[in-house]
Design an enzyme around this catalytic site. Structure first.
Site, PDB file in Angstrom:
ATOM      1  CB  THR A 187      -0.931   0.013   1.222  1.00 25.90           C
ATOM      2  OG1 THR A 187      -0.121   0.101   2.415  1.00 25.90           O
ATOM      3  CG2 THR A 187      -1.773  -1.243   1.279  1.00 25.90           C
ATOM      4  CD  GLU A 332      -5.484  -2.701   1.225  1.00 30.06           C
ATOM      5  OE1 GLU A 332      -5.041  -2.145   2.245  1.00 30.06           O
ATOM      6  OE2 GLU A 332      -5.753  -2.058   0.178  1.00 30.06           O
ATOM      7  CE  LYS A 444     -16.508  11.404  11.853  1.00 28.85           C
ATOM      8  NZ  LYS A 444     -15.335  11.597  10.955  1.00 28.85           N
ATOM      9  CD1 TRP A 449     -20.967  12.409   9.584  1.00 29.85           C
ATOM     10  CD2 TRP A 449     -21.118  10.594   8.268  1.00 29.85           C
ATOM     11  NE1 TRP A 449     -20.580  11.323  10.326  1.00 29.85           N
ATOM     12  CE2 TRP A 449     -20.656  10.193   9.552  1.00 29.85           C
ATOM     13  CE3 TRP A 449     -21.281   9.630   7.291  1.00 29.85           C
ATOM     14  CZ2 TRP A 449     -20.371   8.875   9.862  1.00 29.85           C
ATOM     15  CZ3 TRP A 449     -20.998   8.322   7.584  1.00 29.85           C
ATOM     16  CH2 TRP A 449     -20.548   7.945   8.863  1.00 29.85           C
TER      17      TRP A 449
END
Length: 550
Positions: A187, A332, A444, A449
């Site tokens: 990654t 992944e 937030k 949101w």
């Protein structure tokens, strides 16, 4: 009761054999920057892969399970390594040449690489690192480069073509267990040290089949693809393996990734498909606006890595006749997770609500949304949660390696083995995913949101905005509020923050609109071209940004 079917392993070797025989005349074309591009048939790739395997085994002592690293651009020799190394039972480890030196050293040592294949043009990057690469015994230089930088290096230095010269064109490829490791990528290390993902022969084979399906990229041997996505980034999205399955030609850009050379190679070599992150295509649009080229050969572009602004998708389609298809994935997930082809029968404006999503899940990728309280959210297109996935080409753990503290960090895998993606989104009843943010990037504000991605895409629809990144910043009243960092077009004129805010206000709820604005030269990018918002957050915290509050 068991079946009566043969148990034939799904391996990279089978893909290599098929491509180099059934599709022997298909070509890998490598752009050279000047003169005629270098062309090599799939049959030649197969023969040279065999030579490379002989050289690695007989000359360098590479054995099954050994890690062989590549520090290379997208070119024919890299394709040879893609097949030779896994097919001989060893493990291909692609090194991300855009990572900081400290991370490259960490990755090579963590993987315990024994050999590094490096393009000559990248020797200045590798040479200073060699004294710190603890397990590397051999360096193989591919193509021209100043090898004086390697004088006195601890590893033995070899020249690629000299190693292959005189070796047999065939190799007695071993019969491998399809569950054995074939390749590994790390990654990009945006949070902590990079983590190793090890792909099996089986996962690569199944993933390549999915790439070729019509609901994914759906290419045929009548196509030529231009993989701008680096071969060091998640197996170039599976394209080298998929093309050898179907005979699709490959146009490899090597190190010529700037908008000008890309436009030239499209015009002269006539690929029908390309794949890259959005920033590549933004640059190409600017290049074409300044210096028009004939790109009418291009039928489709697959875009992934980060959300693609719908305005850019429309420009490609309306001005150049190129269909831009969104896809989502990560290291992944090999990386194919979703592809945004619209449902059957929908065209034109009716298809756009589906095309601007991240796409629909294929049968081999299961998905679920997990709410803040751990409950599973319905697929109703409205209920948001963190996306978790599992499937045949989805990682179930990270590579342990030397000195690893954990091979299954709890923050990345659920107790029942699902991959926690860190992406927040919604899924429609018919399986279309829309990501509203990364879990770490969602704003937030006052118990609600706000999607930074939605703000960014809407801003980039304004003709004066080249790029935009939105981050959460502390706010005494609301907890967090959005800060919009914009890169303006060169001909933007006197556009004001107020005008941009009003533009947003026509499209989004008023409570979502940023009060804080800043202008930047460019949005910081990660090694794989994604917006690097942690850099912007650090700059804001250090008061390095010139912020205007409206």
């Amino acid at each position: 009761m068991l079946s009566t079917m043969q148990d034939v392993p799904l391996t990279v070797t089978r893909i290599l054999r098929h491509g180099s025989t059934v599709h022997d005349k298909s070509q890998v074309t490598t752009w050279t920057g000047e003169g005629e591009p270098h062309r090599r048939s799939f049959a030649e790739i197969g023969a040279r892969s065999a030579r490379l395997a002989h050289a690695l085994r007989d000359e360098l002592g590479v054995r099954p399970g050994d890690r062989v690293a590549t520090l290379m651009w997208n070119n024919a020799e890299h394709v040879e390594a893609y097949f030779a190394i896994p097919a001989m039972g060893s493990v291909l480890h692609t090194l991300n040449l855009r990572l900081p030196p400290e991370q490259l050293v960490y990755i090579a040592n963590h993987a315990a690489d024994r050999v590094v294949l490096v393009n000559g043009s990248l020797l200045p990057l590798l040479a200073p690192l060699l004294p710190r690469l603890e397990t590397v015994e051999h360096v193989v230089v591919v193509g021209p480069g100043d090898t004086s930088a390697l004088d006195g290096a601890r590893p033995a230095v070899h020249e690629y073509e000299a190693l292959l010269d005189g070796r047999p064109d065939s190799y007695d490829w071993p019969e491998l267990d399809e569950r054995e490791a074939a390749a590994m990528c790390y990654t990009s290390g945006t949070t902590g040290d990079p983590k190793g993902v090890v792909y099996s022969h089986r996962s690569i084979y199944l993933h390549a089949m999915q790439v070729n399906m019509t609901e994914s990229m759906g290419l045929t041997d009548a196509d030529t693809t231009l993989p701008v996505v680096p071969m060091f980034h998640v197996n170039a999205w599976g394209l080298p393996h998929a093309t050898f399955m179907t005979g699709v030609g490959m146009l490899m850009p090597d190190r010529f990734l700037q908008p000008g050379p890309l436009a030239e190679m499209i015009e002269t070599e006539r690929p029908t498909h390309a794949a890259a992150v959005p920033t590549i295509w933004q640059g190409l649009l600017a290049e074409l606006a300044e210096k028009p080229r004939d790109i009418s050969c291009m039928k489709s572009v697959t875009i992934g890595g980060s959300a693609c602004p719908p305005a850019m998708m429309r420009t490609f389609e309306e001005k150049y006749g190129v269909t831009v298809c969104h896809a989502w994935g990560m290291t992944e997930t090999s990386p194919l997770g979703t592809v945004a082809n619209p449902p059957r029968g929908l065209t034109g404006e009716d298809a756009w609500p589906y095309r601007i999503t991240q796409g629909r899940f294929p049968a081999s990728v299961e998905a679920r949304l997990v709410g803040p309280d751990g409950s599973f959210m319905p697929w109703d297109g409205e209920s948001a949660g963190e996306l978790e996935v599992r499937g045949s080409w989805i990682a179930g753990s990270y590579y342990g390696g030397a000195g690893a503290e954990s091979v299954r960090p709890e923050d990345k895998f659920s107790p029942d083995g699902w991959l926690r993606t860190g992406d927040v989104g919604v899924i429609t009843p018919d399986g279309y995913l829309t990501l509203t943010d990364r879990a770490k990037d969602v704003i937030k504000s006052g118990g609600e949101w706000i999607s930074s991605v939605e703000l960014e895409n809407t801003l980039m629809a304004h003709e004066a905005v080249a790029e935009a990144a939105v981050i959460a910043v502390p706010d005494e009243r609301w907890g967090e509020r959005p800060l919009a960092a914009v890169v303006l077009q060169e001909d933007a004129g006197d556009v004001t923050y107020g005008e941009l805010r009003a533009f947003l206000g026509e499209r989004l709820a008023r409570w979502q609109l940023p009060e804080r604005w800043t202008r930047i030269a460019e949005v910081p990018k990660t090694s794989v071209g994604k917006f690097d918002k942690k850099v912007l957050r650090a700059q804001y915290a250090a008061q390095e940004l010139d912020v205007t509050t409206l």
